[in-house]
Design a protein around this motif. Structure first.
Motif, PDB file in Angstrom:
ATOM      1  N   ILE A  29      12.245  -8.149  12.656  1.00 43.04           N
ATOM      2  CA  ILE A  29      12.478  -7.264  11.512  1.00 43.04           C
ATOM      3  C   ILE A  29      11.299  -6.319  11.329  1.00 43.04           C
ATOM      4  CG2 ILE A  29      12.800  -7.226   9.002  1.00 43.04           C
ATOM      5  CD1 ILE A  29      14.196  -9.956   9.275  1.00 43.04           C
ATOM      6  N   ALA A  30      10.085  -6.839  11.537  1.00 46.73           N
ATOM      7  CA  ALA A  30       8.876  -6.044  11.318  1.00 46.73           C
ATOM      8  C   ALA A  30       8.746  -4.879  12.292  1.00 46.73           C
ATOM      9  CB  ALA A  30       7.638  -6.935  11.425  1.00 46.73           C
ATOM     10  N   GLU A  31       9.421  -4.940  13.428  1.00 44.50           N
ATOM     11  CA  GLU A  31       9.309  -3.880  14.427  1.00 44.50           C
ATOM     12  C   GLU A  31       9.882  -2.563  13.926  1.00 44.50           C
ATOM     13  OE1 GLU A  31      11.145  -5.309  17.944  1.00 44.50           O
ATOM     14  OE2 GLU A  31       9.565  -6.755  18.417  1.00 44.50           O
ATOM     15  N   THR A  32      10.951  -2.622  13.137  1.00 48.76           N
ATOM     16  CA  THR A  32      11.618  -1.385  12.721  1.00 48.76           C
ATOM     17  C   THR A  32      11.813  -1.267  11.215  1.00 48.76           C
ATOM     18  OG1 THR A  32      13.785  -2.429  13.071  1.00 48.76           O
ATOM     19  CG2 THR A  32      12.867  -1.155  14.904  1.00 48.76           C
ATOM     20  N   SER A  33      11.593  -2.345  10.470  1.00 49.63           N
ATOM     21  CA  SER A  33      11.831  -2.309   9.038  1.00 49.63           C
ATOM     22  C   SER A  33      10.518  -2.538   8.285  1.00 49.63           C
ATOM     23  CB  SER A  33      12.875  -3.369   8.647  1.00 49.63           C
ATOM     24  OG  SER A  33      13.274  -3.213   7.299  1.00 49.63           O
ATOM     25  N   SER A  34      10.629  -2.838   6.992  1.00 53.70           N
ATOM     26  CA  SER A  34       9.438  -3.057   6.173  1.00 53.70           C
ATOM     27  C   SER A  34       9.555  -4.366   5.406  1.00 53.70           C
ATOM     28  CB  SER A  34       9.241  -1.905   5.182  1.00 53.70           C
ATOM     29  OG  SER A  34      10.187  -1.962   4.128  1.00 53.70           O
ATOM     30  N   LEU A  35       8.423  -4.885   4.992  1.00 55.70           N
ATOM     31  CA  LEU A  35       8.388  -6.103   4.194  1.00 55.70           C
ATOM     32  C   LEU A  35       9.223  -5.941   2.931  1.00 55.70           C
ATOM     33  CD1 LEU A  35       7.063  -8.898   3.490  1.00 55.70           C
ATOM     34  CD2 LEU A  35       5.242  -7.580   2.371  1.00 55.70           C
ATOM     35  N   TRP A  36       9.126  -4.786   2.322  1.00 53.78           N
ATOM     36  CA  TRP A  36       9.767  -4.537   1.029  1.00 53.78           C
ATOM     37  C   TRP A  36      11.284  -4.416   1.181  1.00 53.78           C
ATOM     38  CZ3 TRP A  36       5.494  -5.579  -1.353  1.00 53.78           C
ATOM     39  CH2 TRP A  36       4.287  -5.200  -0.766  1.00 53.78           C
ATOM     40  N   THR A  37      11.719  -3.722   2.204  1.00 56.27           N
ATOM     41  CA  THR A  37      13.151  -3.603   2.483  1.00 56.27           C
ATOM     42  C   THR A  37      13.752  -4.975   2.774  1.00 56.27           C
ATOM     43  OG1 THR A  37      12.869  -1.376   3.392  1.00 56.27           O
ATOM     44  CG2 THR A  37      14.879  -2.558   3.999  1.00 56.27           C
ATOM     45  N   GLY A 192       7.270  -2.448  -4.366  1.00 56.41           N
ATOM     46  CA  GLY A 192       6.580  -1.972  -3.176  1.00 56.41           C
ATOM     47  C   GLY A 192       7.175  -0.687  -2.643  1.00 56.41           C
ATOM     48  N   ILE A 193       8.498  -0.613  -2.623  1.00 59.23           N
ATOM     49  CA  ILE A 193       9.170   0.604  -2.149  1.00 59.23           C
ATOM     50  C   ILE A 193       8.816   1.784  -3.040  1.00 59.23           C
ATOM     51  CG2 ILE A 193      11.426   1.719  -1.921  1.00 59.23           C
ATOM     52  CD1 ILE A 193      12.503  -1.039  -1.021  1.00 59.23           C
ATOM     53  N   ALA A 194       8.876   1.577  -4.357  1.00 67.80           N
ATOM     54  CA  ALA A 194       8.564   2.661  -5.293  1.00 67.80           C
ATOM     55  C   ALA A 194       7.114   3.122  -5.142  1.00 67.80           C
ATOM     56  CB  ALA A 194       8.829   2.201  -6.726  1.00 67.80           C
ATOM     57  N   ALA A 195       6.197   2.168  -5.006  1.00 66.01           N
ATOM     58  CA  ALA A 195       4.786   2.518  -4.885  1.00 66.01           C
ATOM     59  C   ALA A 195       4.509   3.291  -3.597  1.00 66.01           C
ATOM     60  CB  ALA A 195       3.930   1.247  -4.929  1.00 66.01           C
ATOM     61  N   ILE A 196       5.109   2.838  -2.502  1.00 71.94           N
ATOM     62  CA  ILE A 196       4.874   3.498  -1.209  1.00 71.94           C
ATOM     63  C   ILE A 196       5.492   4.887  -1.184  1.00 71.94           C
ATOM     64  CG2 ILE A 196       5.486   3.410   1.244  1.00 71.94           C
ATOM     65  CD1 ILE A 196       5.072   0.360   1.074  1.00 71.94           C
ATOM     66  N   GLU A 197       6.682   5.022  -1.761  1.00 74.61           N
ATOM     67  CA  GLU A 197       7.315   6.340  -1.794  1.00 74.61           C
ATOM     68  C   GLU A 197       6.501   7.305  -2.654  1.00 74.61           C
ATOM     69  OE1 GLU A 197       9.716   7.335   0.067  1.00 74.61           O
ATOM     70  OE2 GLU A 197       9.990   5.342   0.950  1.00 74.61           O
ATOM     71  N   THR A 198       5.823   6.790  -3.660  1.00 76.95           N
ATOM     72  CA  THR A 198       4.992   7.633  -4.522  1.00 76.95           C
ATOM     73  C   THR A 198       3.692   8.022  -3.834  1.00 76.95           C
ATOM     74  OG1 THR A 198       5.882   6.585  -6.523  1.00 76.95           O
ATOM     75  CG2 THR A 198       3.790   7.766  -6.740  1.00 76.95           C
ATOM     76  N   LEU A 199       3.061   7.048  -3.176  1.00 74.85           N
ATOM     77  CA  LEU A 199       1.763   7.289  -2.556  1.00 74.85           C
ATOM     78  C   LEU A 199       1.871   7.919  -1.171  1.00 74.85           C
ATOM     79  CD1 LEU A 199       0.041   3.914  -3.544  1.00 74.85           C
ATOM     80  CD2 LEU A 199      -0.241   6.145  -4.632  1.00 74.85           C
ATOM     81  N   GLY A 200       3.020   7.767  -0.542  1.00 74.33           N
ATOM     82  CA  GLY A 200       3.201   8.291   0.806  1.00 74.33           C
ATOM     83  C   GLY A 200       3.348   7.163   1.807  1.00 74.33           C
ATOM     84  N   PRO A 201       4.518   7.076   2.474  1.00 74.91           N
ATOM     85  CA  PRO A 201       4.773   5.961   3.392  1.00 74.91           C
ATOM     86  C   PRO A 201       3.979   6.065   4.685  1.00 74.91           C
ATOM     87  CG  PRO A 201       6.585   7.536   3.451  1.00 74.91           C
ATOM     88  CD  PRO A 201       5.655   7.991   2.357  1.00 74.91           C
ATOM     89  N   GLY A 202       3.745   4.889   5.280  1.00 76.28           N
ATOM     90  CA  GLY A 202       3.134   4.820   6.590  1.00 76.28           C
ATOM     91  C   GLY A 202       4.185   4.479   7.627  1.00 76.28           C
ATOM     92  N   ASP A 203       3.760   3.812   8.707  1.00 79.87           N
ATOM     93  CA  ASP A 203       4.724   3.495   9.762  1.00 79.87           C
ATOM     94  C   ASP A 203       4.675   2.025  10.165  1.00 79.87           C
ATOM     95  OD1 ASP A 203       2.287   3.440  10.985  1.00 79.87           O
ATOM     96  OD2 ASP A 203       2.762   4.912  12.536  1.00 79.87           O
ATOM     97  N   GLY A 204       4.100   1.176   9.314  1.00 78.56           N
ATOM     98  CA  GLY A 204       4.007  -0.237   9.645  1.00 78.56           C
ATOM     99  C   GLY A 204       4.865  -1.101   8.742  1.00 78.56           C
ATOM    100  N   PHE A 205       4.892  -2.389   9.043  1.00 73.84           N
ATOM    101  CA  PHE A 205       5.697  -3.348   8.286  1.00 73.84           C
ATOM    102  C   PHE A 205       5.290  -3.373   6.816  1.00 73.84           C
ATOM    103  CE2 PHE A 205       6.524  -8.051   7.349  1.00 73.84           C
ATOM    104  CZ  PHE A 205       7.891  -7.885   7.200  1.00 73.84           C
ATOM    105  N   LEU A 206       3.996  -3.251   6.553  1.00 68.81           N
ATOM    106  CA  LEU A 206       3.501  -3.315   5.179  1.00 68.81           C
ATOM    107  C   LEU A 206       3.432  -1.958   4.504  1.00 68.81           C
ATOM    108  CD1 LEU A 206       0.518  -5.816   5.672  1.00 68.81           C
ATOM    109  CD2 LEU A 206       2.836  -6.332   4.930  1.00 68.81           C
ATOM    110  N   THR A 207       3.438  -0.882   5.271  1.00 69.97           N
ATOM    111  CA  THR A 207       3.192   0.447   4.693  1.00 69.97           C
ATOM    112  C   THR A 207       4.423   1.341   4.657  1.00 69.97           C
ATOM    113  OG1 THR A 207       2.448   1.251   6.864  1.00 69.97           O
ATOM    114  CG2 THR A 207       0.768   0.405   5.349  1.00 69.97           C
TER     115      THR A 207
END
Length: 298
Positions: A29-37, A192-207
């Motif tokens: 799951i971590a390869e293509t998705s996120s912890l929060w999803t 987590g999704i709301a915070a990341i979308e506000t701050l700017g998403p990354g490309d990792g499982f946690l970001t």
């Protein structure tokens, strides 16, 4: 009250085997998705299954202590978010080793907060347990990475959740307590999704924020949801059939199952030092649990 330790051990072993297996695929799951999803989807699936069962069975959910349930759910969800987050960069056996420092943390918190008096045996068990954690999480002293110790923080929260389960949620049903934890994890996912979308998403499982699941991720989320519910049911049944201090010792089998499935599925071979560390953690935790049976002072 019935006391069937063999049957209880069987249920616990089914639960730990299930956890040791299904958690291996969080890395997929971590390869293509996120912890929060992952947590939002899993929580939605679990609620869908439970609501369907309630509708068919005609049963209802009832909460007797909302404040205690909400507090316990938040604490336990935090522990499990740390654990699942660690699975994005650690093998399951190592992440589980950090989480299973919980009995050690329970003892430390009981001394610090509740004034529990302990003797040299349990003090030695704490020291042995922490030595085991260091051996598992950092088998090479020349290349210690601070991130590998993150699961220990999860173990501290898990310990607080364990104390809260008894102190605040002793009158709740196992299903209500489990749903509280799963729901809090889903809310963590939304935050987590709301915070990341506000701050700017990354490309990792946690970001990463919200990631629409492909077929493979969706399928493993189904497996996770079903497996998690099965494990909770088996754990609950195990604790109903025998004394908790005896049954809880069998939970350490998850360390062995995690290491075994990690080797079989991914070739994650633990070093002799790490294997010894797993044994020390299991032994120390078991000693703490058994030493505390029916006694407040050891």
């Amino acid at each position: 009250m019935q006391n069937r330790p063999v049957a209880a051990a069987g249920f616990i072993l089914v639960a730990t085997l299930t956890i040791g297996f299904i958690d291996q695929f969080v890395r997929v799951i971590a390869e293509t998705s996120s912890l929060w999803t992952f947590h939002v989807i899993r929580t939605a699936m679990i609620w869908t299954g439970v609501l369907s069962w309630l509708a068919l069975s005609g049963r209802r959910l009832a909460v007797s202590n909302w404040r205690g349930l909400l507090a316990r759910s938040g604490i336990m969800a935090t522990a499990l978010m740390i654990y699942f987050g660690a699975l994005g960069f650690l093998p399951v056996a190592q992440a589980a080793a950090g989480l299973f420092t919980a009995p050690i943390w329970v003892l430390i918190l009981s001394v610090a907060v509740f004034g529990l008096r302990i003797g040299p045996v349990r003090i030695a068990a704490v020291l042995i347990g922490f030595a085991g954690v260091v051996m598992v999480l950092s088998p090479n002293p020349d290349a210690i990475e601070p991130l590998v110790f993150v699961p220990i923080l999860g173990g501290a929260f898990y310990a607080m959740g364990a104390i809260a389960t008894r102190e605040w949620c002793g009158t709740e049903t196992a299903l209500v307590v489990a749903l509280g934890s799963f729901t809090a994890q889903g809310l963590w996912g939304l935050v987590g999704i709301a915070a990341i979308e506000t701050l700017g998403p990354g490309d990792g499982f946690l970001t990463q924020g919200w990631v629409w699941p492909d077929g493979e991720v969706f399928a493993w989320c189904v497996v996770q949801a079903a497996g998690s519910l099965l494990a909770v049911v088996c754990l609950t049944r195990g604790y109903q059939l025998a004394e908790a201090s005896l049954v809880s010792v069998f939970e350490y089998s998850v360390l062995g199952f995690s290491a075994l499935f990690g080797l079989m599925l991914w070739g994650d071979a633990l070093s002799p030092v790490s294997l010894l560390g797993l044994g020390l953690i299991a032994g120390a935790g078991s000693l703490i649990v058994l030493r505390g049976r029916g006694a407040r002072v050891a």
